[in-house]
Design a protein around this motif. Sequence first.
Motif, PDB file in Angstrom:
ATOM      1  N   ALA A 117      -0.990  -2.868  13.646  1.00  0.00           N
ATOM      2  CA  ALA A 117      -2.793  -2.900  13.480  1.00  0.00           C
ATOM      3  C   ALA A 117      -2.891  -3.469  11.586  1.00  0.00           C
ATOM      4  O   ALA A 117      -1.983  -2.590  11.036  1.00  0.00           O
ATOM      5  N   VAL A 118      -3.652  -3.860  11.476  1.00  0.00           N
ATOM      6  CA  VAL A 118      -4.534  -4.021  10.241  1.00  0.00           C
ATOM      7  C   VAL A 118      -5.953  -3.717  10.032  1.00  0.00           C
ATOM      8  O   VAL A 118      -6.600  -5.124  10.616  1.00  0.00           O
ATOM      9  N   ILE A 119      -5.604  -4.476   8.651  1.00  0.00           N
ATOM     10  CA  ILE A 119      -6.793  -4.379   8.110  1.00  0.00           C
ATOM     11  C   ILE A 119      -6.802  -5.521   7.702  1.00  0.00           C
ATOM     12  O   ILE A 119      -6.831  -6.125   6.842  1.00  0.00           O
ATOM     13  N   GLU A 120      -8.234  -6.452   8.690  1.00  0.00           N
ATOM     14  CA  GLU A 120      -8.232  -7.977   8.406  1.00  0.00           C
ATOM     15  C   GLU A 120      -9.203  -8.361   6.974  1.00  0.00           C
ATOM     16  O   GLU A 120      -9.166  -8.655   6.044  1.00  0.00           O
ATOM     17  N   GLN A 121      -9.958  -7.167   7.004  1.00  0.00           N
ATOM     18  CA  GLN A 121     -11.309  -7.156   5.854  1.00  0.00           C
ATOM     19  C   GLN A 121     -12.084  -6.225   5.659  1.00  0.00           C
ATOM     20  O   GLN A 121     -11.803  -5.032   7.239  1.00  0.00           O
ATOM     21  N   GLU A 122     -13.105  -5.512   4.732  1.00  0.00           N
ATOM     22  CA  GLU A 122     -13.616  -4.521   5.304  1.00  0.00           C
ATOM     23  C   GLU A 122     -14.909  -4.232   6.164  1.00  0.00           C
ATOM     24  O   GLU A 122     -14.669  -5.232   7.474  1.00  0.00           O
ATOM     25  N   LYS A 123     -14.853  -3.307   7.160  1.00  0.00           N
ATOM     26  CA  LYS A 123     -14.763  -3.103   8.111  1.00  0.00           C
ATOM     27  C   LYS A 123     -14.131  -3.509   9.500  1.00  0.00           C
ATOM     28  O   LYS A 123     -14.308  -3.074  10.874  1.00  0.00           O
ATOM     29  N   VAL A 124     -13.303  -4.075   9.572  1.00  0.00           N
ATOM     30  CA  VAL A 124     -12.471  -5.486  10.846  1.00  0.00           C
ATOM     31  C   VAL A 124     -10.587  -4.563  10.675  1.00  0.00           C
ATOM     32  O   VAL A 124     -10.432  -5.327   9.858  1.00  0.00           O
ATOM     33  N   VAL A 125     -10.275  -4.040  11.625  1.00  0.00           N
ATOM     34  CA  VAL A 125      -9.703  -3.998  11.523  1.00  0.00           C
ATOM     35  C   VAL A 125      -8.972  -4.430  13.385  1.00  0.00           C
ATOM     36  O   VAL A 125      -9.529  -3.944  14.754  1.00  0.00           O
ATOM     37  N   LYS A 126      -7.534  -4.995  13.263  1.00  0.00           N
ATOM     38  CA  LYS A 126      -7.632  -5.853  15.119  1.00  0.00           C
ATOM     39  C   LYS A 126      -6.039  -5.337  14.595  1.00  0.00           C
ATOM     40  O   LYS A 126      -5.361  -5.335  13.792  1.00  0.00           O
ATOM     41  N   ILE A 127      -5.639  -5.232  15.954  1.00  0.00           N
ATOM     42  CA  ILE A 127      -4.375  -5.737  16.342  1.00  0.00           C
ATOM     43  C   ILE A 127      -3.426  -6.723  16.334  1.00  0.00           C
ATOM     44  O   ILE A 127      -4.085  -7.960  16.893  1.00  0.00           O
ATOM     45  N   HIS A 128      -2.256  -7.470  15.875  1.00  0.00           N
ATOM     46  CA  HIS A 128      -1.492  -8.535  14.927  1.00  0.00           C
ATOM     47  C   HIS A 128      -0.231  -8.518  15.646  1.00  0.00           C
ATOM     48  O   HIS A 128      -0.005  -7.183  16.119  1.00  0.00           O
ATOM     49  N   GLU A 129       0.427  -9.643  16.418  1.00  0.00           N
ATOM     50  CA  GLU A 129       1.713  -9.441  17.074  1.00  0.00           C
ATOM     51  C   GLU A 129       2.434 -10.886  15.913  1.00  0.00           C
ATOM     52  O   GLU A 129       1.940 -11.128  15.218  1.00  0.00           O
ATOM     53  N   THR A 189      -6.074   8.801   3.742  1.00  0.00           N
ATOM     54  CA  THR A 189      -7.585   8.607   2.990  1.00  0.00           C
ATOM     55  C   THR A 189      -7.402   6.856   2.152  1.00  0.00           C
ATOM     56  O   THR A 189      -8.384   6.463   2.781  1.00  0.00           O
ATOM     57  N   ALA A 190      -6.397   6.619   1.741  1.00  0.00           N
ATOM     58  CA  ALA A 190      -5.970   5.210   1.361  1.00  0.00           C
ATOM     59  C   ALA A 190      -6.686   4.477   2.275  1.00  0.00           C
ATOM     60  O   ALA A 190      -7.220   3.443   2.208  1.00  0.00           O
ATOM     61  N   ASP A 191      -6.010   4.259   3.234  1.00  0.00           N
ATOM     62  CA  ASP A 191      -6.098   3.180   4.897  1.00  0.00           C
ATOM     63  C   ASP A 191      -7.763   3.302   4.672  1.00  0.00           C
ATOM     64  O   ASP A 191      -8.023   1.702   5.074  1.00  0.00           O
ATOM     65  N   TYR A 192      -8.390   4.774   5.162  1.00  0.00           N
ATOM     66  CA  TYR A 192      -9.690   4.097   5.469  1.00  0.00           C
ATOM     67  C   TYR A 192     -10.833   4.005   4.424  1.00  0.00           C
ATOM     68  O   TYR A 192     -11.827   3.418   4.241  1.00  0.00           O
ATOM     69  N   GLY A 193     -10.019   4.449   3.216  1.00  0.00           N
ATOM     70  CA  GLY A 193     -11.121   3.947   1.599  1.00  0.00           C
ATOM     71  C   GLY A 193     -11.005   2.225   1.685  1.00  0.00           C
ATOM     72  O   GLY A 193     -12.678   2.010   1.658  1.00  0.00           O
ATOM     73  N   LEU A 194      -9.871   1.710   1.819  1.00  0.00           N
ATOM     74  CA  LEU A 194      -9.398   0.211   2.239  1.00  0.00           C
ATOM     75  C   LEU A 194     -10.903  -0.335   3.556  1.00  0.00           C
ATOM     76  O   LEU A 194     -11.735  -1.339   3.395  1.00  0.00           O
ATOM     77  N   TRP A 195     -10.268   0.501   4.861  1.00  0.00           N
ATOM     78  CA  TRP A 195     -11.497  -0.143   5.204  1.00  0.00           C
ATOM     79  C   TRP A 195     -12.731   0.291   5.214  1.00  0.00           C
ATOM     80  O   TRP A 195     -14.073  -0.873   5.623  1.00  0.00           O
ATOM     81  N   SER A 196     -13.209   1.355   4.926  1.00  0.00           N
ATOM     82  CA  SER A 196     -14.540   0.737   5.075  1.00  0.00           C
ATOM     83  C   SER A 196     -14.923   0.397   3.204  1.00  0.00           C
ATOM     84  O   SER A 196     -16.619   0.646   3.173  1.00  0.00           O
ATOM     85  N   GLY A 197     -14.855   0.237   2.573  1.00  0.00           N
ATOM     86  CA  GLY A 197     -14.909  -0.544   1.503  1.00  0.00           C
ATOM     87  C   GLY A 197     -14.869   0.569   0.548  1.00  0.00           C
ATOM     88  O   GLY A 197     -15.463   0.508  -0.545  1.00  0.00           O
ATOM     89  N   ALA A 198     -14.535   1.318   0.257  1.00  0.00           N
ATOM     90  CA  ALA A 198     -14.351   2.520  -0.695  1.00  0.00           C
ATOM     91  C   ALA A 198     -13.328   2.186  -2.005  1.00  0.00           C
ATOM     92  O   ALA A 198     -13.610   2.422  -2.925  1.00  0.00           O
ATOM     93  N   ARG A 199     -12.585   2.523  -1.438  1.00  0.00           N
ATOM     94  CA  ARG A 199     -11.234   1.826  -2.765  1.00  0.00           C
ATOM     95  C   ARG A 199     -11.106  -0.116  -2.590  1.00  0.00           C
ATOM     96  O   ARG A 199     -10.954  -0.993  -1.930  1.00  0.00           O
ATOM     97  N   LYS A 200     -11.352  -0.816  -3.954  1.00  0.00           N
ATOM     98  CA  LYS A 200     -10.976  -1.802  -3.933  1.00  0.00           C
ATOM     99  C   LYS A 200      -9.502  -2.389  -4.597  1.00  0.00           C
ATOM    100  O   LYS A 200      -9.228  -3.310  -4.884  1.00  0.00           O
ATOM    101  N   ASN A 201      -9.164  -1.217  -4.502  1.00  0.00           N
ATOM    102  CA  ASN A 201      -7.349  -1.612  -5.527  1.00  0.00           C
ATOM    103  C   ASN A 201      -6.694  -1.751  -4.619  1.00  0.00           C
ATOM    104  O   ASN A 201      -5.222  -2.633  -4.930  1.00  0.00           O
ATOM    105  N   LEU A 202      -6.872  -1.950  -3.061  1.00  0.00           N
ATOM    106  CA  LEU A 202      -5.889  -2.777  -2.273  1.00  0.00           C
ATOM    107  C   LEU A 202      -6.088  -3.917  -2.030  1.00  0.00           C
ATOM    108  O   LEU A 202      -7.845  -4.525  -1.694  1.00  0.00           O
ATOM    109  N   ASN A 203      -5.595  -5.299  -1.273  1.00  0.00           N
ATOM    110  CA  ASN A 203      -5.747  -6.373   0.044  1.00  0.00           C
ATOM    111  C   ASN A 203      -5.212  -6.428   0.618  1.00  0.00           C
ATOM    112  O   ASN A 203      -5.204  -6.039   1.722  1.00  0.00           O
ATOM    113  N   PHE A 204      -6.004  -7.565   1.471  1.00  0.00           N
ATOM    114  CA  PHE A 204      -6.296  -7.899   3.073  1.00  0.00           C
ATOM    115  C   PHE A 204      -5.821  -9.038   2.372  1.00  0.00           C
ATOM    116  O   PHE A 204      -5.510  -9.890   1.347  1.00  0.00           O
ATOM    117  N   PRO A 205      -4.763  -9.385   3.528  1.00  0.00           N
ATOM    118  CA  PRO A 205      -4.718  -8.605   5.059  1.00  0.00           C
ATOM    119  C   PRO A 205      -3.537  -7.131   4.795  1.00  0.00           C
ATOM    120  O   PRO A 205      -2.773  -7.770   4.375  1.00  0.00           O
TER     121      PRO A 205
END
Length: 356
Positions: free
Chosen positions: A11-23, A45-61
């Motif tokens: 599973a990859v958080i590609e950007q805010e609110k977008v999580v997809k399965i990669h291979e 918390t840190a994972d869904y904080g990145l997904w929701s946009g609450a945490r900005k100190n982590l990077n995509f993808p």
Amino acid sequence: MPRKIESTRFAVIEQEKVVKIHERKVPELKDEEVLIKNLACNICTADYGLWSGARKNLNFPMAWGHEFAGVIVDKGSKVPDFQIGDYVGIGYDMCGKCEACQKGLTSECVLIGEGRNKVSEDGYHGGFGCSEYVIKKYHALFKINKEIDASEAAFVEPVGTVCQGIRKLRVQPGEDIVVIGAGAMGIINALVAEAEGCNVFITELMEKKIKAAQEMGLHVIDASKVDSVEKVMELTNGKGADAVILAVGVTSANDQAIAMLKRFHGRVLMFAAGYPAPELHVDSNLIHYRKMELIGTFSADNCDFARAAELINQKKIKLSQLVEKKVQLEDVEKAFEAAIVPGSYRVSVVFDKNIE
Ligand SMILES: [Zn+2]
Ligand SMILES: [Zn+2]
């Protein structure tokens, strides 16, 4: 010879609110590494904080995930103590050689600083914890008994961070300990303090969390109905708490913690961070005259993960009620939607046991 695993979905958080399965292809194992067939990965918390946009100190993808557990299916040539078939929970990577590691401060290992900004060859951030197959150095592994549910075994990391705090707080059996906040981490703090023989009270405002904490057998102070400082004084016959664990990061909780401490030698553990950063209003003369201790804690050393695995294996702490929901990898988007609901505990992404 174990059968060769060629590729893995993750599973990859590609950007805010977008999580997809990669291979991707499973990289070759290095000497000190093992290949783990994942059974469950919990959303922190840190994972869904990145997904929701609450945490900005982590990077995509972000190939997110660090709270997981599974079974070793292959190992490198220099892996002592672990065998294929071992069921393991996960701590942090460490080298075992640097100055911090030599002192047992493995959470300060040079590898952890490096790991933070590392990007994989195929361009991902993160540690790929939410993958069907995960590669880990053996140093980060802790054996788990077969009868423990995988979503609970995935708690070795968060429970480890609590064990560090409890160790630094130097709790003694029979002490009155107050935990402020009954989120997942507050509850784990309360459960571990109880396992150490303390008399624990947990304060909370949200109805759902109050009920959950009560169902887990904890002594809850409903802060929406009573003044928790007065209540603690009453429950301790006017003495006050021996120690307070701050499991929420807000200024008002900091003020309460100081106010509910016993007169001399009270200790406060700053377990949680808060955003925006909370303030601490304290007259430093008070710290001096009352011989107070304000103690910081963050992350966990290997001895703390070992203690966490022991508490889980011996069923000294029961975590089943902290597993809010189990969701298959295919439905990872739903998992994040469930994780973000206020008051929800850990949502666990589970993997098909039969995948080969
Ligand atoms: Zn975590
Ligand atoms: Zn090291």
